[in-house]
Design a protein around this motif. Sequence first.
Motif, mmCIF file in Angstrom:
data_model
loop_
_atom_site.group_PDB
_atom_site.id
_atom_site.type_symbol
_atom_site.label_atom_id
_atom_site.label_comp_id
_atom_site.label_asym_id
_atom_site.label_seq_id
_atom_site.Cartn_x
_atom_site.Cartn_y
_atom_site.Cartn_z
ATOM 1 N N LEU A 56 15.789 -2.773 -25.499
ATOM 2 C CA LEU A 56 15.012 -2.673 -24.264
ATOM 3 C C LEU A 56 15.950 -2.379 -23.096
ATOM 4 N N LEU A 57 15.638 -1.340 -22.340
ATOM 5 C CA LEU A 57 16.460 -0.930 -21.190
ATOM 6 C C LEU A 57 16.221 -1.870 -20.016
ATOM 7 N N VAL A 58 17.317 -2.331 -19.397
ATOM 8 C CA VAL A 58 17.265 -3.204 -18.225
ATOM 9 C C VAL A 58 18.119 -2.579 -17.127
ATOM 10 N N ASP A 59 17.534 -2.409 -15.941
ATOM 11 C CA ASP A 59 18.272 -1.900 -14.783
ATOM 12 C C ASP A 59 18.460 -3.045 -13.799
ATOM 13 N N LEU A 84 -0.555 1.331 -26.819
ATOM 14 C CA LEU A 84 -0.855 0.949 -25.447
ATOM 15 C C LEU A 84 -1.816 1.955 -24.841
ATOM 16 N N LEU A 85 -2.759 1.474 -24.057
ATOM 17 C CA LEU A 85 -3.607 2.379 -23.294
ATOM 18 C C LEU A 85 -2.733 3.056 -22.241
ATOM 19 N N GLU A 86 -3.127 4.230 -21.804
ATOM 20 C CA GLU A 86 -2.384 4.935 -20.760
ATOM 21 C C GLU A 86 -3.227 5.036 -19.513
ATOM 22 N N PRO A 87 -2.782 4.562 -18.383
ATOM 23 C CA PRO A 87 -1.479 3.918 -18.238
ATOM 24 C C PRO A 87 -1.480 2.527 -18.866
ATOM 25 N N ALA A 88 -0.314 2.127 -19.332
ATOM 26 C CA ALA A 88 -0.158 0.813 -19.963
ATOM 27 C C ALA A 88 -0.362 -0.284 -18.920
ATOM 28 N N PHE A 89 -0.926 -1.403 -19.362
ATOM 29 C CA PHE A 89 -1.096 -2.534 -18.448
ATOM 30 C C PHE A 89 0.252 -2.990 -17.917
ATOM 31 N N LEU A 90 1.228 -3.147 -18.793
ATOM 32 C CA LEU A 90 2.605 -3.466 -18.399
ATOM 33 C C LEU A 90 3.503 -2.365 -18.914
ATOM 34 N N ASP A 91 4.189 -1.703 -18.018
ATOM 35 C CA ASP A 91 5.104 -0.638 -18.396
ATOM 36 C C ASP A 91 6.495 -0.986 -17.874
ATOM 37 N N GLY A 108 7.327 -1.050 -21.452
ATOM 38 C CA GLY A 108 6.421 -0.095 -22.094
ATOM 39 C C GLY A 108 7.123 0.774 -23.122
ATOM 40 N N ASP A 109 8.283 1.305 -22.763
ATOM 41 C CA ASP A 109 9.037 2.137 -23.708
ATOM 42 C C ASP A 109 9.415 1.330 -24.948
ATOM 43 N N TYR A 110 9.853 0.097 -24.742
ATOM 44 C CA TYR A 110 10.202 -0.780 -25.863
ATOM 45 C C TYR A 110 8.980 -0.989 -26.758
ATOM 46 N N LEU A 111 7.838 -1.367 -26.164
ATOM 47 C CA LEU A 111 6.640 -1.650 -26.947
ATOM 48 C C LEU A 111 6.167 -0.421 -27.720
#
Length: 124
Positions: A28-31, A86-93, A76-79
């Motif tokens: 999972l990417l973290v900034d 995921l629905l688009e747009p995702a609830f949590l992205d 979102g990318d991780y999931l």
Amino acid sequence: MAETSHTNGGRLTTHVLDTATGKPAAGLLVDLFRLDDGKRVHLKSVTTNSDGRCDAPLLAGDEFRPGEYELVFSAGDYLRRQGTKLLEPAFLDIIPIRFGMAETKHYHVPLLVSPYSYSTYRGS
């Protein structure tokens, strides 16, 4: 009681747990951003390892200083990579967590995430 010398000042760490699967969120990417006069300054990007943690503290030693920060988790990318539909747009992205560090101590900011919820706390 004073801090022991092995802590070498403050540090910032994180880890991510996928509560839907009960496993660490690997890859999972973290900034990390610092807020300077209300402006976000990008400090670094890291990807979680197989244990859902970063291989090194996000901030430590001379890099660490009290202030306001933001961790941005690309959930979102991780999931999606895990095969979660995921629905688009995702609830949590993108999940931003803004927090302050007022002392030169260890700050641990974990993320517990699923497709429809997340939580965080100051860990140890």
